[in-house]
Design an enzyme around this catalytic site. Structure first.
Site, PDB file in Angstrom:
ATOM      1  N   MET A 164       1.072  -1.190   0.129  1.00 25.72           N
ATOM      2  CA  MET A 164      -0.163   0.006   0.446  1.00 25.72           C
ATOM      3  C   MET A 164       0.654   1.532   0.058  1.00 25.72           C
ATOM      4  SD  MET A 164      -2.971   0.419   2.526  1.00 25.72           S
ATOM      5  CE  MET A 164      -2.241   0.978   4.100  1.00 25.72           C
ATOM      6  N   TYR A 436       1.112   3.538  12.454  1.00 25.40           N
ATOM      7  CA  TYR A 436       1.031   3.279  11.392  1.00 25.40           C
ATOM      8  C   TYR A 436      -0.043   3.339  11.204  1.00 25.40           C
ATOM      9  CZ  TYR A 436       2.836  -1.181  11.292  1.00 25.40           C
ATOM     10  OH  TYR A 436       2.555  -2.431  12.137  1.00 25.40           O
ATOM     11  N   GLU A 437      -0.793   4.010   9.689  1.00 26.58           N
ATOM     12  CA  GLU A 437      -2.224   3.222   9.137  1.00 26.58           C
ATOM     13  C   GLU A 437      -2.810   4.032   9.835  1.00 26.58           C
ATOM     14  OE1 GLU A 437      -2.523   1.519   7.051  1.00 26.58           O
ATOM     15  OE2 GLU A 437      -0.267   0.418   6.986  1.00 26.58           O
ATOM     16  N   GLY A 438      -1.929   5.791  10.071  1.00 29.54           N
ATOM     17  CA  GLY A 438      -3.223   6.419  10.947  1.00 29.54           C
ATOM     18  C   GLY A 438      -3.357   6.243  12.076  1.00 29.54           C
TER      19      GLY A 438
END
Length: 588
Positions: A164, A436-438
């Site tokens: 991603m 990570y991932e927001g």
């Protein structure tokens, strides 16, 4: 202390609390997800996690990944390639993927249980197939039939992995600022140019090909996030030629050193559009939501591994005597598990992990219902729960994963601080999950700024209705404590409606404590449910006396020692933004 999958507790939540052996097989397409199949999956998954994946965790951390600047290739730690191959060949990459492209078509809930075990055993190794699952979801939802046929079978088989690619050197969460460009080509493909950073699994030696999902902008793209498109860019093209999507180096990280975190340079790399032009963020959110639930499980997995290690230590380490008098007079000292403060740390881990496991499994099961239930009403209700709880699962479980690992280290004293024990690695590995991932602050803003008002507040209303319905059960323990927590959460919600809607800084100041308040209230609900089941089993004469009594003790500990945080969280929320925003830049 080596990791042992907590199968009995996983089965308790899946079957006895959530009734997954009844709910999941009743969903169209999941008829084969019987208890026999699920138990077999859990048993085999535990063997793989314990015997193949976990033994590589420490060595993978010490060795790390190696980048060759001449070939721009990455070598993963010794044993990773063989372990990943065994993971893929045994069907774990295909577990919850579509049957028409080679998947097993089993519920996402089972994938959740497998991910927990893998994350406990070896977070770095588990990240390679983990993000592939998100890529599969995005491609399944938004890819053309041609792209699905070309790429899904080998992604699902594990022959290929996925990434991603969002973040760029000059921007993180604000994706509207990305500069990566996509130029249309005569053959219908696109030439992708730009640099992405912090790309997990961007380059490695585990699989034959790597399929990058890349956010970029078309020449006619409008400004901001509305101008983002999503593209599929493989490392190797179908004729075997190398696509110019190269790793420019590895990040030097605090933890997860066995996971290749790459700088990726796309130099007119060939790619194909996924979904519609300028609507890539919508497609990427499918992948991001999947990834956020996965990261929540990473926090849960590390917390479990740290708990097992520190518990084993506390049962064997002898130091001082019990404050109540010698417990083992024939020994020079008592084991430290007799000391109240050691028990405080152990029970804090245990109560949070087991409550968090129920929250995570419940959310995963709602995802299955949202995708597969026959009635539109059921699907809508379940999706509301998923939308509301995803940021809570991600943020709370990763916060607690780090806190539990930290408690484990503290409990072990100087031993925990050394590399003789794995807990110091758990602390380092767990820390990234909150970022990570927001980041967890972003998750809180998502909850307060988007999810609370979604569909006129329908998801939140349904969440409260679920808790209120449970409180009508006369046999449910700890209903009084749950009602008190609900009242605080409702009061905080009203405060947000009165103050946050007209002043976004007020909402921002309340976001993080509000998310934690909701998480603790949710855990109080699940602990009440778990305690009810445990009491019923004991009343029915179960032979597993210690197991069920431990549930009752853990529930009581949570209600008495953890849930009271809700009072201070409400106070913090109602204090507003003034003390946060009053200071000028010069005064910092």
């Amino acid at each position: 202390m080596t990791y042992q999958a907590p199968l009995r507790d996983m089965q308790f939540v899946l079957y006895e609390v959530l009734h997954g052996d009844q709910v999941l097989p009743a969903l169209p397409g999941f008829e084969d997800a019987t208890r026999e199949i699920m138990d077999a999956m859990l048993t085999e998954g535990a063997k793989l996690a314990e015997n193949v994946i976990a033994p590589l965790n420490t060595s993978g951390d010490r060795e790390g990944c190696l980048y060759d600047p001449e070939t721009k290739s990455v070598t993963t730690p010794s044993g990773f390639k063989e372990a990943y191959k065994q993971f893929a060949e045994n069907g774990w990459t295909a577990l919850a993927s579509p049957v028409e492209y080679g998947g097993q078509g089993l519920p996402h809930t089972l994938n959740t249980l497998a991910e927990e075990m893998v994350c406990s055993a070896n977070l770095s190794l588990g990240m390679y197939p983990g993000l592939t699952h998100g890529a599969i979801n995005a491609l399944t939802s938004y890819g053309s039939d041609e792209l699905k046929n070309r790429f899904l079978p080998k992604l699902i088989s594990g022959e290929w992995t996925g990434t991603m690619c969002l973040t760029e050197p000059h921007c993180g969460t604000d994706l509207g600022l990305i500069r990566t460009k996509a130029e249309p080509q005569a053959d219908g493909s696109y030439a992708i140019s730009g640099t992405k950073i912090w790309i997990t699994g961007g380059e490695h030696d585990l699989a034959d090909n790597i399929v990058h999902l890349v956010l970029a902008k078309l020449p006619d793209a409008p400004g901001g996030s509305k101008g983002i498109s999503l593209f599929l860019v493989p490392k190797f093209l179908e004729d075997g030629s190398r696509n110019p999507a190269f790793c420019g180096g590895l990040e030097h990280k605090m933890g997860i050193k066995g996971s290749a975190t790459c700088v990726m340079n796309f130099e007119d790399a060939k790619g194909w559009l996924i979904g519609e032009p300028h609507k890539g963020l919508q497609a990427m959110f499918v992948m991001m939501n999947s990834a956020r639930l996965m990261v929540g499980l990473q926090g849960l997995g590390i917390a479990e591994a740290a708990y097992q290690t520190s518990l084993g230590f506390a049962k064997e380490r002898r130091q001082s005597r019990s404050l109540a008098g010698p417990q083992e007079p024939d020994q020079a000292a008592d084991c430290i598990i007799v000391h109240p403060d050691v028990r405080r740390m152990l029970l804090r881990q245990k109560a949070t992990i087991e409550g968090g496991r129920a929250l995570a499994y419940f959310t995963s099961m709602q995802l299955d219902i949202a995708h597969n239930a026959e009635s539109a009403e059921q699907r809508e209700h379940a999706d509301d729960m998923v939308q509301l709880l995803t940021p809570v699962v991600k943020a709370f479980l990763t916060d607690e994963g780090f806190f539990c690992a930290n408690d484990g280290l503290q409990l072990m004293g100087g031993n925990g601080f050394t590399q003789d024990w794995p807990v110091e690695q758990f602390v380092r590995d767990a820390r990234i999950t909150r970022i990570y991932e927001g980041t967890n602050g972003i998750q809180a803003l998502d909850l307060v700024g988007r999810k609370l008002g979604m569909a006129g507040g329908r998801p939140l209303k349904r969440f409260f209705a679920m808790l209120e319905e449970h409180c009508k059960d006369e046999n449910a323990p700890h209903v009084g404590e749950l009602k008190a927590a609900m009242a605080k959460l409702q009061k905080a919600t009203l405060w947000l409606m009165q103050n946050g809607m007209t002043d976004r800084e007020q909402a921002g100041s309340a976001a993080t404590p509000y998310l934690r308040l909701m998480a603790l209230t949710a855990l109080a609900y699940f602990w009440s449910r778990m305690a009810r089941v445990a009491r019923e089993q004991l009343d029915n004469g179960s032979s597993e006396t210690d197991f069920y009594q431990a549930k009752l003790h853990s529930a009581a500990f949570f209600m008495a020692k953890i849930l009271p945080q809700t009072s201070s969280l409400l106070t913090e929320i109602e204090a507003g933004k003034d003390s946060l925003m009053a200071m000028t830049l010069e005064q910092f």
